[in-house]
Design a protein around this motif. Sequence first.
Motif, PDB file in Angstrom:
ATOM      1  N   ARG A  49       0.780  -1.231  -0.070  1.00  0.00           N
ATOM      2  CA  ARG A  49      -0.017   0.025   0.096  1.00  0.00           C
ATOM      3  C   ARG A  49       0.721   1.247  -0.137  1.00  0.00           C
ATOM      4  N   ALA A  50       1.878   1.348   0.807  1.00  0.00           N
ATOM      5  CA  ALA A  50       2.868   2.390   0.913  1.00  0.00           C
ATOM      6  C   ALA A  50       3.241   2.489  -0.403  1.00  0.00           C
ATOM      7  N   GLY A  52       2.301   1.394  -3.319  1.00  0.00           N
ATOM      8  CA  GLY A  52       1.516   2.096  -4.348  1.00  0.00           C
ATOM      9  C   GLY A  52       1.128   3.444  -4.246  1.00  0.00           C
ATOM     10  N   LEU A  53       1.270   3.883  -3.013  1.00  0.00           N
ATOM     11  CA  LEU A  53       0.821   5.255  -2.493  1.00  0.00           C
ATOM     12  C   LEU A  53       1.908   6.211  -3.408  1.00  0.00           C
ATOM     13  N   ALA A 115     -12.098   5.479  -9.072  1.00  0.00           N
ATOM     14  CA  ALA A 115     -11.971   6.658  -8.019  1.00  0.00           C
ATOM     15  C   ALA A 115     -11.021   5.963  -7.157  1.00  0.00           C
ATOM     16  N   ARG A 116     -11.308   4.898  -6.741  1.00  0.00           N
ATOM     17  CA  ARG A 116     -10.382   4.210  -5.586  1.00  0.00           C
ATOM     18  C   ARG A 116      -9.167   3.974  -6.105  1.00  0.00           C
ATOM     19  N   ARG A 117      -8.700   3.843  -7.137  1.00  0.00           N
ATOM     20  CA  ARG A 117      -7.454   3.727  -7.652  1.00  0.00           C
ATOM     21  C   ARG A 117      -6.544   2.410  -7.043  1.00  0.00           C
ATOM     22  N   ASN A 118      -7.329   1.466  -7.010  1.00  0.00           N
ATOM     23  CA  ASN A 118      -6.532   0.263  -6.455  1.00  0.00           C
ATOM     24  C   ASN A 118      -6.396  -0.704  -7.556  1.00  0.00           C
TER      25      ASN A 118
ATOM     26  N   ASN B  47      -9.030   7.165  -2.082  1.00  0.00           N
ATOM     27  CA  ASN B  47      -8.235   6.312  -2.517  1.00  0.00           C
ATOM     28  C   ASN B  47      -7.740   5.140  -1.635  1.00  0.00           C
ATOM     29  N   ALA B  48      -8.132   3.837  -2.016  1.00  0.00           N
ATOM     30  CA  ALA B  48      -7.828   2.710  -1.424  1.00  0.00           C
ATOM     31  C   ALA B  48      -6.556   2.610  -0.601  1.00  0.00           C
ATOM     32  N   ARG B  49      -5.533   2.730  -1.273  1.00  0.00           N
ATOM     33  CA  ARG B  49      -4.070   2.601  -0.767  1.00  0.00           C
ATOM     34  C   ARG B  49      -3.659   3.652   0.280  1.00  0.00           C
ATOM     35  N   ALA B  50      -4.012   4.843   0.145  1.00  0.00           N
ATOM     36  CA  ALA B  50      -3.917   5.911   0.998  1.00  0.00           C
ATOM     37  C   ALA B  50      -4.571   5.531   2.251  1.00  0.00           C
ATOM     38  N   GLY B  52      -5.711   2.621   3.063  1.00  0.00           N
ATOM     39  CA  GLY B  52      -5.338   1.492   3.863  1.00  0.00           C
ATOM     40  C   GLY B  52      -4.049   1.553   4.731  1.00  0.00           C
TER      41      GLY B  52
END
Lengths: 345, 345
Positions: A49-50, A52-53, A115-118, B47-50, B52
């Motif tokens: 996650r980090a 990816g962010l 929108a959630r960009r995952n 944003n799902a990554r953020a 998370g």
Amino acid sequence: MNLKTLSEHLKLSQTTVSRALNGYPEVSEKTRMRVQQAAQELNYSPNARAKGLATGRAQTIGHVIPVSTQHEMVNPVFGDFIAGAGSAYAAAGFEMMISLVDDKSQEKLYRDICARRNVDGIIVHGPTMDDPRIALLSELNMPFVVHGRASNIDLPYSWLDTNNSRAFQRATEFLLDLGHTRIALMNGLEFMDYANRRRLAYEGALTGRGIALDGDLMCSKEMTEIKGFLSASAMLKLESPPTAFLTSSMITAIGVRRAIHDAGLTLGKDVSVITHDDDLGYLKNGHDVPIFTATRSSVREAGIRAGEILLRLIRDPSAGPIHEIIEAELIIGASTGPAPRRQNA
Amino acid sequence: MNLKTLSEHLKLSQTTVSRALNGYPEVSEKTRMRVQQAAQELNYSPNARAKGLATGRAQTIGHVIPVSTQHEMVNPVFGDFIAGAGSAYAAAGFEMMISLVDDKSQEKLYRDICARRNVDGIIVHGPTMDDPRIALLSELNMPFVVHGRASNIDLPYSWLDTNNSRAFQRATEFLLDLGHTRIALMNGLEFMDYANRRRLAYEGALTGRGIALDGDLMCSKEMTEIKGFLSASAMLKLESPPTAFLTSSMITAIGVRRAIHDAGLTLGKDVSVITHDDDLGYLKNGHDVPIFTATRSSVREAGIRAGEILLRLIRDPSAGPIHEIIEAELIIGASTGPAPRRQNA
DNA sequence: GAAGCCATTCAAAGCGCTTTGAGGAAAATG
DNA sequence: CATTTTCCTCAAAGCGCTTTGAATGGCTTC
């Protein structure tokens, strides 16, 4: 174990450790080796996650599986397609995310996912004739590849498809060449694009030989054993029953075979069957001699190719649109034979 | 659209907007409405990554699908199970992440998944007798639920399983009651835990009635149509062939049916077949009368239950271990009948 | 009118990573 | 020896969110 503790443990900065692990050249080989070894030993893997962010990339592909509420069925082809696509993703270090959605909430789900960009890209399954998802994803600017095509859409988009038209044309002509004229089509649901193509090809082949279409010999149903059985049973009871069946899936064909047996007829002699075969792992069409004459096209292979195309598109969005068509092979099995002579001839 | 732009647009702080959307009480109803409406209109989804990263929760469940390199096959049950589990996740706002892995790299993959923290829990598919994954995941401290059990492991862990023993015991006894004594078992691969349980139950039922086991009537293969056909064909050619088959899946049973037909015998009269039926969407066992007598247990239902258990475990890790057993129903179809009288009696 | 209290809202820190722009040490050059 | 170059390393900012702890304002209450 995170980057911070790992770098403290190594008495290096986070920057250096990150660079060492990601193969940047600004790190000496010696340091790199040391870092890699420590990462291995301490079982360090960066927090996805980090990462990816920070990078803006999710390293994940989304698959949206329509789970129709009316016909509660997961397409049996799904598992093999996923297996193919998954192997392409794994090779590229991507993950696969699956969402199930019922027909109603389609648009909302796609918008949310974007929108959630995952995910970095989406595979579109089971396109219909004028599938709204294509315009939607184009608008949302999300890379995607359609498994199949949408006949009535003329936006540019990337797809990968089996040549359904060609396959069903060949299959129909194969039966015609064997002298069959009463050929039944057991099709999938025709709002699905591929099913429509298949019907058109079948119709084209028949009318091309001057044979009139007969609505009694055509059906459009879910591709299950039961539906195949029921439809075939009904057709075999017609005054002028079909001498051959063209089915859209192995599972339907198995149902048709059961109907033929139950009617006291012999497959490949009294009645011929030719089917489309997705070459599923758990439903192989025979060992030495194929059980069914079939147009075969591996759906697992399609998954691999579709995955690869999408990955390319993600790497380089300007590469698209990419189109790829897979030809089905016509394989001859034991389920087809010459049309029986008319009993009352 | 991200939180920052949304809050600027609303002339509110990010805190307030976040709180409003996540249902915290420190926000006035008026503001909340205003925020929610704007989020809706502007199609804002965090944003799902953020999210998370900030919360430490991935809101994602991992499924690791073993794709054996030797027997290139995706379990046909997979799609339905996923559909069940997926609906449980969707209801709780969770995503589903699928990883494919070949047998060799299992441990590495599980370790990686845990280290990367992009799932909150894992469903373990296809446990073997002494499955090493259970100890591994326990050690890694990752919530997990096993679909099935691992007989030789006595660590505490959560699982959900069909009562395979009971099902196969009942099925065998049903055939015994019909007078069959030559009962063949077409089992799955026996390193799989469920297959082992099934064999033990079958053996127990036979010996319980004083019938000696006969290795010629037992086979342990992949559950495909072909294997079912080949094994059954071979057995039917035995000097003393079976009068009944007990098969581990509908697909195998279909192969057995084909073998029976090809041998010129009649299903349900000359030879009985009873199968386990996972109640797959695309392979329903008949419409009014079941085609096969079967022990039925919906794998989709199992997926739902497994998903729910895992979600509970994630919410409250102290809730485990949770065990759940699903009883299969014995449904009577057209494929079984009394044992034929010996021809040379 | 001052004091006290909610009800709201906010600024800022932190989640674990990548990446920029800069610094320091060693080696090479004049 | 001073200067440049090369190599390696670093501190700090930023990705988009949640959450803590503090601030603001409008009400009551005396």
